[in-house]
Design a protein around this motif. Structure first.
Motif, PDB file in Angstrom:
ATOM      1  N   ARG A  75       0.787  -1.200  -0.057  1.00 21.31           N
ATOM      2  CA  ARG A  75       0.035  -0.160   0.089  1.00 21.31           C
ATOM      3  C   ARG A  75       0.895   1.328  -0.137  1.00 21.31           C
ATOM      4  N   ALA A  76       1.346   1.691  -1.232  1.00 22.90           N
ATOM      5  CA  ALA A  76       2.424   2.675  -1.223  1.00 22.90           C
ATOM      6  C   ALA A  76       2.239   3.318  -2.798  1.00 22.90           C
ATOM      7  N   ASP A  77       1.710   4.588  -2.401  1.00 19.29           N
ATOM      8  CA  ASP A  77       1.417   5.435  -3.830  1.00 19.29           C
ATOM      9  C   ASP A  77       1.850   6.894  -3.593  1.00 19.29           C
ATOM     10  N   ARG A  78       1.465   7.691  -4.298  1.00 18.11           N
ATOM     11  CA  ARG A  78       1.954   9.097  -4.425  1.00 18.11           C
ATOM     12  C   ARG A  78       1.264   9.767  -2.955  1.00 18.11           C
ATOM     13  N   THR A  79       0.348   9.296  -2.202  1.00 18.88           N
ATOM     14  CA  THR A  79      -0.025   9.845  -1.204  1.00 18.88           C
ATOM     15  C   THR A  79       0.834   9.665   0.024  1.00 18.88           C
ATOM     16  N   GLY A  80       1.278   8.416   0.109  1.00 14.99           N
ATOM     17  CA  GLY A  80       2.192   8.066   1.183  1.00 14.99           C
ATOM     18  C   GLY A  80       2.483   6.574   1.154  1.00 14.99           C
ATOM     19  N   VAL A  81       3.818   6.455   1.893  1.00 16.66           N
ATOM     20  CA  VAL A  81       4.334   4.893   1.713  1.00 16.66           C
ATOM     21  C   VAL A  81       4.048   4.361   3.143  1.00 16.66           C
ATOM     22  N   ARG A  82       3.319   3.200   3.029  1.00 15.28           N
ATOM     23  CA  ARG A  82       3.521   2.517   4.446  1.00 15.28           C
ATOM     24  C   ARG A  82       4.747   1.636   4.447  1.00 15.28           C
ATOM     25  N   LEU A  83       5.310   1.738   5.841  1.00 15.28           N
ATOM     26  CA  LEU A  83       6.436   0.638   6.171  1.00 15.28           C
ATOM     27  C   LEU A  83       5.903  -0.265   7.361  1.00 15.28           C
ATOM     28  N   VAL A  84       6.489  -1.357   6.966  1.00 12.72           N
ATOM     29  CA  VAL A  84       5.928  -2.602   7.735  1.00 12.72           C
ATOM     30  C   VAL A  84       7.307  -3.122   8.736  1.00 12.72           C
ATOM     31  N   GLY A  85       7.167  -2.958   9.922  1.00  6.45           N
ATOM     32  CA  GLY A  85       8.189  -3.427  10.799  1.00  6.45           C
ATOM     33  C   GLY A  85       7.770  -3.564  12.380  1.00  6.45           C
ATOM     34  N   PRO A  86       8.697  -3.381  13.309  1.00  6.39           N
ATOM     35  CA  PRO A  86       8.523  -3.354  14.791  1.00  6.39           C
ATOM     36  C   PRO A  86       7.335  -2.453  15.202  1.00  6.39           C
TER      37      PRO A  86
ATOM     38  N   ALA B 122      -0.788  20.077  11.038  1.00  8.32           N
ATOM     39  CA  ALA B 122       0.002  19.853   9.860  1.00  8.32           C
ATOM     40  C   ALA B 122       0.965  19.060   9.596  1.00  8.32           C
ATOM     41  N   TYR B 123       0.946  18.347   8.411  1.00 10.68           N
ATOM     42  CA  TYR B 123       2.139  17.495   8.104  1.00 10.68           C
ATOM     43  C   TYR B 123       3.216  18.327   7.183  1.00 10.68           C
ATOM     44  N   PRO B 124       4.653  17.988   7.149  1.00  4.55           N
ATOM     45  CA  PRO B 124       5.738  18.269   6.305  1.00  4.55           C
ATOM     46  C   PRO B 124       5.572  17.198   5.245  1.00  4.55           C
ATOM     47  N   ILE B 125       5.725  17.365   3.965  1.00  2.00           N
ATOM     48  CA  ILE B 125       5.956  16.473   2.966  1.00  2.00           C
ATOM     49  C   ILE B 125       7.075  15.866   3.511  1.00  2.00           C
ATOM     50  N   GLY B 126       7.300  14.443   3.356  1.00  2.00           N
ATOM     51  CA  GLY B 126       8.384  13.600   3.876  1.00  2.00           C
ATOM     52  C   GLY B 126       8.243  13.247   5.495  1.00  2.00           C
TER      53      GLY B 126
ATOM     54  N   THR C 285       1.601   2.321  12.399  1.00  2.00           N
ATOM     55  CA  THR C 285       2.342   1.924  11.199  1.00  2.00           C
ATOM     56  C   THR C 285       3.082   3.388  10.562  1.00  2.00           C
ATOM     57  N   PRO C 286       4.144   3.309  10.440  1.00  2.00           N
ATOM     58  CA  PRO C 286       4.903   4.510   9.865  1.00  2.00           C
ATOM     59  C   PRO C 286       4.346   4.541   8.262  1.00  2.00           C
ATOM     60  N   VAL C 287       4.126   5.629   8.174  1.00  2.00           N
ATOM     61  CA  VAL C 287       3.623   6.505   6.929  1.00  2.00           C
ATOM     62  C   VAL C 287       4.547   7.555   6.361  1.00  2.00           C
ATOM     63  N   VAL C 288       5.259   7.420   5.337  1.00  2.00           N
ATOM     64  CA  VAL C 288       5.901   8.537   4.987  1.00  2.00           C
ATOM     65  C   VAL C 288       5.018   9.450   3.930  1.00  2.00           C
ATOM     66  N   VAL C 289       4.654  10.801   4.313  1.00  2.00           N
ATOM     67  CA  VAL C 289       4.008  11.579   3.459  1.00  2.00           C
ATOM     68  C   VAL C 289       4.375  11.964   2.242  1.00  2.00           C
TER      69      VAL C 289
ATOM     70  N   SER D 177      -2.487  17.347   4.035  1.00  2.00           N
ATOM     71  CA  SER D 177      -1.845  18.576   4.815  1.00  2.00           C
ATOM     72  C   SER D 177      -2.080  18.410   6.360  1.00  2.00           C
ATOM     73  N   LEU D 178      -3.242  17.969   6.632  1.00  2.00           N
ATOM     74  CA  LEU D 178      -3.673  18.088   8.306  1.00  2.00           C
ATOM     75  C   LEU D 178      -4.140  16.691   8.591  1.00  2.00           C
ATOM     76  N   GLY D 179      -4.138  16.341   9.754  1.00  2.00           N
ATOM     77  CA  GLY D 179      -4.289  15.080  10.221  1.00  2.00           C
ATOM     78  C   GLY D 179      -3.763  15.056  11.896  1.00  2.00           C
ATOM     79  N   GLY D 180      -4.030  13.720  12.317  1.00  2.00           N
ATOM     80  CA  GLY D 180      -4.023  13.726  13.958  1.00  2.00           C
ATOM     81  C   GLY D 180      -3.115  12.679  14.286  1.00  2.00           C
ATOM     82  N   PHE D 181      -1.698  12.559  13.533  1.00  2.00           N
ATOM     83  CA  PHE D 181      -0.815  11.595  14.174  1.00  2.00           C
ATOM     84  C   PHE D 181       0.626  12.126  14.241  1.00  2.00           C
TER      85      PHE D 181
END
Length: 676
Positions: free
Chosen positions: A218-229, A252-256, A264-268, A274-278
């Motif tokens: 589940r990785a696209d231009r909106t964000g990349v999910r990373l699987v790990g601990p 607000a989130y910065p790109i990256g 679950t880590p997600v790279v923006v 632009s705005l969210g609660g994580f």
């Protein structure tokens, strides 16, 4: 007789996979209403391709994922392919990445499969792709359906007009400086803006750096999910922000930014929200964001913590590469680049001294009429100011709004974006014109002159939105999540029943009754894109609390209405999401190409009311607004903090009972969740 000039074109014979028109910088200045920058995700490879053919930095080209397009030119053209175009051909002959090639009229270029390493390929053409700019950029934003060619991916038969070739720079081969592609990636990050010990344990923050992460499918231009601990959290929940410890009051989130969406880590990404609660414990440096465009599902990623000075050196070296091609390929430049730490598949050491303050630039204690503030780096070209304790306080929200207006009025050189959160302010800058420490000091000085928010009354609007509770599209989103993501989630199969349970309500219908009775105050725009409001009930008796999905949904219907933490959101468009869904309403974004009309229909501090309607009536109302036959139902209104003080004074005992019951149910649900 006047000659008719025929536009020269590039014709799409085969579209490849999600091939879009993109430019280098994307669009700016609209992050505060939920419009992402878009633009080439691997801006390194794309920028080099543009340099190679002599284009200006703002020229548009093509980006493809997994499989490149096949195109035919009807004029002589100078081209360059980069990225994962390992098997590109021109008229059946191999086409080397990074090498400038002149193609004849009628030539066919096939970018071929992006078979790995790497995942995206790029094509630059001398003169660029001449699609009309939208909101200041030619970049395609697929989810928003604007930019590029009619806001969509290319299709066979499309004809793209090519730009003029006059006044281009001399072409230059860039093959020797193309980035290396690999299935094992090491990415440089900066600490912050969140971290230990407030959100993660010190060991938990270090563990995120020590881990080897796998790129999820589940990785696209909106964000990349990373699987790990699983992250090690320093707290049990997010309080009124949500049931999970990753939840914070919307910011607000910065790109990256590497947000922790639940566990679950997600790279923006460049099309991210632009705005969210994580929580965002780390941010990828600007020079390394391209890696996540080329990382394929299944690739491994290590995060390497660097200092701000090291990040600045890397960014400066890459900027030189993209702006001065003569220096870029010179021996002197290559020697200077060799002094910059380069990502490599090694086991990085963890530097505790860089984790201690997670990007702290400045802090100030509370005063009689102003909250305490903390200003931290959010990567290498953003700062995040957070005000007051991590709790919902509309006094603080009003103060942040007044500070944002003061910053806008100051017209500080180098400030590019100002995005208000519930208790935060994200500011993007050009660091060469406005270094981050200078911005932090400027915010500190402006904060000293912000008036007492309790003395301010705002002229706002009351907006009445129709809502179809239990809309079939909302239930379709719940069903898709249960089928494909997490069938055992406590909010499955019915979000409304989950809301009832965690708020100690007697009946499922009580959820709808409270939403109908409440007046919501818009405290953020762009929460999940395109003018989408995040809003809070003015009356504390109407403040239902839930948690957000963990992991997030991959699909949410446009204009779904949901509750996450204590907040309500209207989704501006289809896309991912995490709020618990209760229904659907009318569009809050209407973009009419060529019109001067502002596309976002709601404003900060609008007062929202909901009027229940049936599914068929809502369909008609939605169509009327989208077609411009009608607009939102609004009337002038006012808002001041004294309104809330009056409610607390007049209904204090009832509010206290409501909160006590809600907190007990919330705690019981959290304990049940842990046992399961």
């Amino acid at each position: 007789m006047t000659a008719v000039l025929r536009a020269t074109t590039l014709t799409v014979l085969s579209a490849g996979t999600q091939t879009t028109v993109q430019d280098l910088a994307g669009r700016g200045g609209m992050w505060d209403v939920g419009v992402p920058p878009s633009g080439a995700w691997d801006d390194f490879s794309f920028g080099l391709a543009n340099v190679a053919v002599g284009n200006a930095p703002w020229a548009a080209g093509l980006e493809a994922v997994a499989t490149g397009p096949v195109v035919r030119f009807d004029r002589r053209a100078t081209i360059c392919v980069t990225g994962a175009a390992h098997q590109a051909t021109v008229d059946g002959r191999p086409l080397a990445a990074g090498m400038v090639t002149v193609v004849a009229p009628g030539s066919v270029v096939d970018l071929g499969p992006c078979g790995g390493p790497g995942f995206r390929s790029y094509l630059a053409v001398g003169g660029g792709i001449a699609v009309p700019p939208v909101f200041g950029s030619r970049a395609t934003f697929l989810l928003g359906k604007f930019g590029g060619l009619d806001g969509r991916a290319l299709e066979p038969g499309d004809a793209l007009t090519l730009g003029r070739e006059e006044n281009l720079s001399a072409p230059v081969d860039v093959a020797s400086v193309l980035p290396s592609l690999s299935p094992m990636w090491t990415v440089r990050v900066l600490a912050g803006p969140h971290g230990a010990p407030e959100h993660l344990t010190p060991a938990g923050a270090s563990d995120l750096l020590a881990a080897t992460w796998t790129v999820d499918h589940r990785a696209d231009r909106t964000g990349v999910r990373l699987v790990g601990p699983r992250p090690q959290w320093a707290r049990s929940d997010g309080g009124e922000a949500g049931l999970h410890p990753s939840n914070i009051h919307d910011s607000a989130y910065p790109i990256g930014g590497i947000m922790l969406s639940g566990d679950t880590p997600v790279v923006v990404g460049p099309d991210g929200p632009s705005l969210g609660g994580f929580v965002v414990p780390f941010t990828v440096i600007r020079a390394d964001r391209w890696v996540f465009a080329q990382a394929r599902p299944g690739d491994s990623v290590r995060l390497v913590l660097v200092s701000p000075d090291e990040a600045d050196a890397v960014n400066s070296a890459r900027d030189t590469l993209l702006t001065d091609p003569t220096a870029a390929i010179s021996e002197a430049f290559e020697r200077s680049l060799a002094r910059v730490p380069t990502p490599r598949p090694a086991t990085p050491s963890i530097r505790p001294e860089l984790l201690r303050d997670h990007g702290l630039l400045l802090s100030r204690a509370a005063t009689a009429h102003a909250p305490a503030i903390v200003v931290r780096r959010a990567g290498d070209h953003h700062v995040l100011l957070e005000a007051g304790p991590p709790a919902l306080d509309l006094d603080v929200r009003m103060w942040v709004h007044l500070l944002a207006n003061a910053l806008r009025g100051a017209a500080v050189a180098g400030v590019r974006e100002i995005v208000e959160g519930v208790r935060s302010l994200l500011v993007r800058v050009d660091p060469s014109a406005c270094p981050l420490p200078h911005l932090a000091q400027t915010l500190h000085e402006l904060a000293a002159d912000v008036p007492d928010p309790t003395t301010v009354t705002l002229d706002v609007r009351e907006v009445t939105l129709p809502i179809a509770f239990d809309h079939p599209a909302a239930h379709e989103a719940m069903a898709r999540y249960a089928r494909s993501v997490r069938p055992d989630a406590p909010w499955c199969p019915d979000n409304v029943e989950f809301i009832r349970r965690v708020n100690a309500l007697d009946e499922r219908a009580d959820v709808f009754d409270i939403v109908r009775a409440a007046t919501y105050l818009v405290v953020g725009l762009g929460d999940v894109y395109l003018g989408a409001p995040v809003a809070i009930p003015i009356d504390p008796r109407h403040r239902l609390v839930t948690t957000k999905y963990d992991p997030a949904r991959t699909w949410t219907p446009q204009n779904a209405v949901g509750i996450g933490g204590v907040y309500l959101c209207v989704y501006g468009m289809e896309g991912p999401g995490g709020y618990q869904l209760v229904g659907r309403t009318v569009p809050v974004w209407r973009h009419v190409p060529g019109s001067d009309e502002r596309p976002w229909l709601l404003r900060q501090f609008d007062r929202l009311r909901f009027r229940p309607v049936g599914v068929d009536e809502l369909a008609d109302l939605r169509a009327d607004i989208l077609a411009g036959r009608s607009t939102l139902d609004t009337r002038p209104a006012r808002f001041g903090l004294s309104e809330i003080a009056d409610l607390e004074r007049d209904h204090g005992e009832e509010i206290s009972r409501f909160r006590t019951a809600r907190e007990a149910a919330f705690t019981a649900e959290r304990d049940r969740w842990r046992r399961q």
